[in-house]
Scaffold this active site. Sequence first.
Site, PDB file in Angstrom:
ATOM      1  N   SER A   1     -40.863  -5.144  51.997  1.00 21.24           N
ATOM      2  CA  SER A   1     -40.540  -3.842  51.734  1.00 21.24           C
ATOM      3  C   SER A   1     -41.409  -2.750  51.795  1.00 21.24           C
ATOM      4  O   SER A   1     -41.519  -1.753  51.090  1.00 21.24           O
ATOM      5  CB  SER A   1     -39.554  -3.775  50.363  1.00 21.24           C
TER       6      SER A   1
ATOM      7  N   GLY B   1     -36.810  -7.208  52.468  1.00 19.38           N
ATOM      8  CA  GLY B   1     -35.526  -6.598  52.868  1.00 19.38           C
ATOM      9  C   GLY B   1     -34.762  -5.920  51.748  1.00 19.38           C
ATOM     10  O   GLY B   1     -33.646  -5.694  51.948  1.00 19.38           O
TER      11      GLY B   1
ATOM     12  N   GLU C   1     -45.855 -12.816  50.836  1.00 16.55           N
ATOM     13  CA  GLU C   1     -44.577 -12.170  50.781  1.00 16.55           C
ATOM     14  C   GLU C   1     -43.394 -12.731  49.714  1.00 16.55           C
ATOM     15  O   GLU C   1     -43.145 -13.670  49.863  1.00 16.55           O
ATOM     16  CB  GLU C   1     -43.880 -12.643  52.150  1.00 16.55           C
TER      17      GLU C   1
ATOM     18  N   ASN D   1     -43.470  -7.913  62.027  1.00 14.17           N
ATOM     19  CA  ASN D   1     -42.559  -8.717  62.349  1.00 14.17           C
ATOM     20  C   ASN D   1     -41.156  -8.206  62.657  1.00 14.17           C
ATOM     21  O   ASN D   1     -40.456  -7.937  61.879  1.00 14.17           O
ATOM     22  CB  ASN D   1     -42.679  -9.685  60.892  1.00 14.17           C
TER      23      ASN D   1
ATOM     24  N   GLU E   1     -38.170 -17.024  55.751  1.00 14.35           N
ATOM     25  CA  GLU E   1     -36.911 -17.388  56.299  1.00 14.35           C
ATOM     26  C   GLU E   1     -36.969 -18.501  56.943  1.00 14.35           C
ATOM     27  O   GLU E   1     -36.129 -19.324  57.058  1.00 14.35           O
ATOM     28  CB  GLU E   1     -36.551 -16.020  57.169  1.00 14.35           C
TER      29      GLU E   1
ATOM     30  N   HIS F   1     -43.039 -18.584  57.432  1.00 14.03           N
ATOM     31  CA  HIS F   1     -42.135 -17.350  57.023  1.00 14.03           C
ATOM     32  C   HIS F   1     -41.309 -17.648  56.083  1.00 14.03           C
ATOM     33  O   HIS F   1     -40.526 -19.029  56.165  1.00 14.03           O
ATOM     34  CB  HIS F   1     -41.750 -16.527  57.827  1.00 14.03           C
TER      35      HIS F   1
ATOM     36  N   LYS G   1     -38.641 -10.003  63.440  1.00 19.77           N
ATOM     37  CA  LYS G   1     -37.594 -10.965  63.245  1.00 19.77           C
ATOM     38  C   LYS G   1     -36.628 -10.999  64.628  1.00 19.77           C
ATOM     39  O   LYS G   1     -36.958 -10.907  65.653  1.00 19.77           O
ATOM     40  CB  LYS G   1     -37.090 -10.519  62.000  1.00 19.77           C
TER      41      LYS G   1
END
Length: 247
Positions: free
Chosen positions: A207, A168, A162, A9, A94, A92, A11
């Site tokens: 990660s 991250g 996730e 991904n 985010e 996701h 992003k």
Amino acid sequence: MRRKLAAGNWKMNGTRASLDELRLLAGAHPAACDMLICPPATLIAAAAGVAGAGPVLIGGQDCHAAASGAHTGDISAAQLADAGASHVILGHSERRADHGEGDAQVRAKAEAARAAGLTAIVCVGETEAERDAGATLAVIGRQLAGSVPDGATGTDTVIAYEPVWAIGSGRTPTLAQIAEVHDFLRASLRTRFGAAADGIRLLYGGSVKPANAAEIFAVSNVDGALVGGASLRAADFGQIVAALSAA
Ligand code: 13P
């Protein structure tokens, strides 16, 4: 039975110059697992051209629930498919955080993806506060039930676990924590979908990097990874693909 999947991904990272990384991946020998790169929407058509009929599949990072219409700035599942995508990441964390997406909306998007012939990668995961409160499985169970459409199969659906706090951050759950969630996901899918659940791939994301990929891929019910930062460079992603191929 389930072919493993290494998904990247990108992003909101990448310009046309980034397609050089994809070229390196696409030129590599076919791996013993599926490979997918989800670049930003601006690059999907060009990425699909670079990938050609080779081993790397191309996906989107979101789609609208409607087939077409007055939705400025949005992209439909059919448009992603037309641009050369075979998959789309949905829900996701985010997007849930930045755009207020809830389970019902994610589910509607997954239905739209299926109608367009795309495979939806539906993301679930707890925040750190939810884990600290002992609510991890409750949160994930609720997201799974609400976000995945009825009749899901391994052809139209992939689930990505996730943990929000692992994205991250360089932090990952323990292998036992990953196993607990993935075993729970498999059991929940079996309860709802019966034998079809065994075809649905379960990815871990958060990660993942070359240094920890092999140990994560050895965990029960982990069928691959959804990789953010380490998917931006072919050298890193290629090592993750190699670890998955060997798992
Ligand atoms: P990182 O691999 O950068 O932690 O991102 C994970 C992720 O959010 C993939 O969708």
